[in-house]
Write an enzyme that holds these catalytic residues in place. Structure first.
Site, PDB file in Angstrom:
ATOM      1  N   ALA A 120       3.911  -5.964  -7.721  1.00 33.44           N
ATOM      2  CA  ALA A 120       4.643  -5.230  -6.695  1.00 33.44           C
ATOM      3  C   ALA A 120       5.796  -6.022  -6.100  1.00 33.44           C
ATOM      4  O   ALA A 120       6.295  -5.686  -5.036  1.00 33.44           O
ATOM      5  CB  ALA A 120       3.685  -4.808  -5.585  1.00 33.44           C
ATOM      6  N   ASN A 125      -1.962  -9.779  -4.142  1.00 30.05           N
ATOM      7  CA  ASN A 125      -1.840 -10.305  -5.496  1.00 30.05           C
ATOM      8  C   ASN A 125      -0.431 -10.803  -5.783  1.00 30.05           C
ATOM      9  O   ASN A 125      -0.232 -11.676  -6.635  1.00 30.05           O
ATOM     10  CB  ASN A 125      -2.238  -9.235  -6.521  1.00 30.05           C
ATOM     11  CG  ASN A 125      -3.748  -9.117  -6.666  1.00 30.05           C
ATOM     12  OD1 ASN A 125      -4.436 -10.098  -6.898  1.00 30.05           O
ATOM     13  ND2 ASN A 125      -4.263  -7.914  -6.507  1.00 30.05           N
ATOM     14  N   HIS A 169       7.627  -6.590   0.717  1.00 35.04           N
ATOM     15  CA  HIS A 169       7.446  -7.991   0.340  1.00 35.04           C
ATOM     16  C   HIS A 169       8.803  -8.686   0.337  1.00 35.04           C
ATOM     17  O   HIS A 169       9.763  -8.166  -0.239  1.00 35.04           O
ATOM     18  CB  HIS A 169       6.809  -8.117  -1.043  1.00 35.04           C
ATOM     19  CG  HIS A 169       5.504  -7.407  -1.179  1.00 35.04           C
ATOM     20  ND1 HIS A 169       4.368  -7.820  -0.515  1.00 35.04           N
ATOM     21  CD2 HIS A 169       5.150  -6.314  -1.907  1.00 35.04           C
ATOM     22  CE1 HIS A 169       3.364  -7.010  -0.830  1.00 35.04           C
ATOM     23  NE2 HIS A 169       3.818  -6.098  -1.661  1.00 35.04           N
TER      24      HIS A 169
END
Length: 271
Positions: free
Chosen positions: A124, A192, A222
């Site tokens: 991601a 992750n 992120h």
């Protein structure tokens, strides 16, 4: 065409099965496994081609060319080493399992000795190619800031163990700050991306992580920042969560499908 097995029939596993079933990924789906028979049966019922079956990971290790793990860190810890020792490739989505350096080294050595591969999709986050290139020289610092809706963090071990209640949160709040090694244990289903960045850069202990619970957003955000001999790199990505699991970004599933396409494609670009 390679024969693959899927461990985990959640959103990511379902998307991969659909991509194989449609022909978007040129592979043969051998079978699927999930602790929930309902999920496994639902995936199999949705497929239109081939003859995949519900089977155990052990059966996959005996029969498949590639196993895709999209279940949990526990699944990686249990099956990555036997797969590597049996010469079977594995794609790992629950990358946080590799924060244990002894386990990581054992899997890596077993894969090398038995001519198998361990694939880790970018997941991601963006910037992994640039980070791997930068890591060829010296890195000064690597940091990841993850901002998630409250629903995306609910039930995380760190919040439960520290009695952190996010239900009445009104504004963005920093809930964790530490190393990636600590983060992947504290939030095993949420970060992750931090594990992937750690493997691309200079390790779990040196990668700094900040996690922010934000009741004002609906996306998973992120931000990666890297300093090194190459210069300075900073990027941010805003991911829509999967429609079935707010803890998983939709892009993570797309990344897994993209990695499968890359594995089966004779033309390799951006490596």
């Amino acid at each position: 065409m390679i024969k693959i097995g899927i461990i985990g029939c959640g959103f990511i596993g379902t998307q991969i099965c659909s991509a194989v079933d449609s022909g978007a990924v040129p592979a043969v789906l051998f079978g699927v496994f999930d602790f929930s028979d309902e999920k496994a049966n639902a995936v199999l019922k949705s497929l239109k081609s081939g003859n995949p079956k519900k089977c155990t990971p052990e059966e996959m290790i005996e029969s498949c060319d590639l196993i895709v793990e999209c279940a949990s860190q526990d699944a990686v810890l249990k099956y990555a080493l036997p797969a590597a020792e049996n010469g079977v490739d594995m794609m790992v989505l629950s990358v946080g399992a590799f924060q244990n350096p002894d386990f990581y080294q054992k899997v890596k050595e077993a894969a090398a000795a038995n001519n198998s591969k361990i694939y880790v999709p970018s997941g991601a986050i963006a910037g992994t190619d640039g980070l791997k290139s930068a890591a060829v020289a010296n890195l000064s610092s690597v940091s990841v800031t993850t901002r998630k809706p409250v629903s995306g963090l609910a039930g995380s071990p760190y919040l439960v163990e520290n009695s952190i209640d996010l239900s009445n949160l009104k504004e963005p709040t920093l809930v964790f700050e530490g190393s990636a090694a600590e983060a992947v244990v504290a939030f095993p289903k949420n970060v992750n991306v931090c594990a992937t960045i750690s493997l691309c850069g200079f390790g779990f202990e040196k990668t700094a992580v900040r996690i922010i619970a934000d009741p004002t957003i609906s996306e998973n955000i992120h931000e990666l920042e890297v300093f090194g001999d190459f210069g300075h790199m900073k990027m941010m990505i805003e991911n829509k969560p999967s429609p079935l699991n707010p803890k998983t970004s939709y892009l993570a599933a797309l990344s897994a499908v993209s990695t499968l396409k890359k594995i089966t494609d004779p033309m390799q670009i951006g490596v």
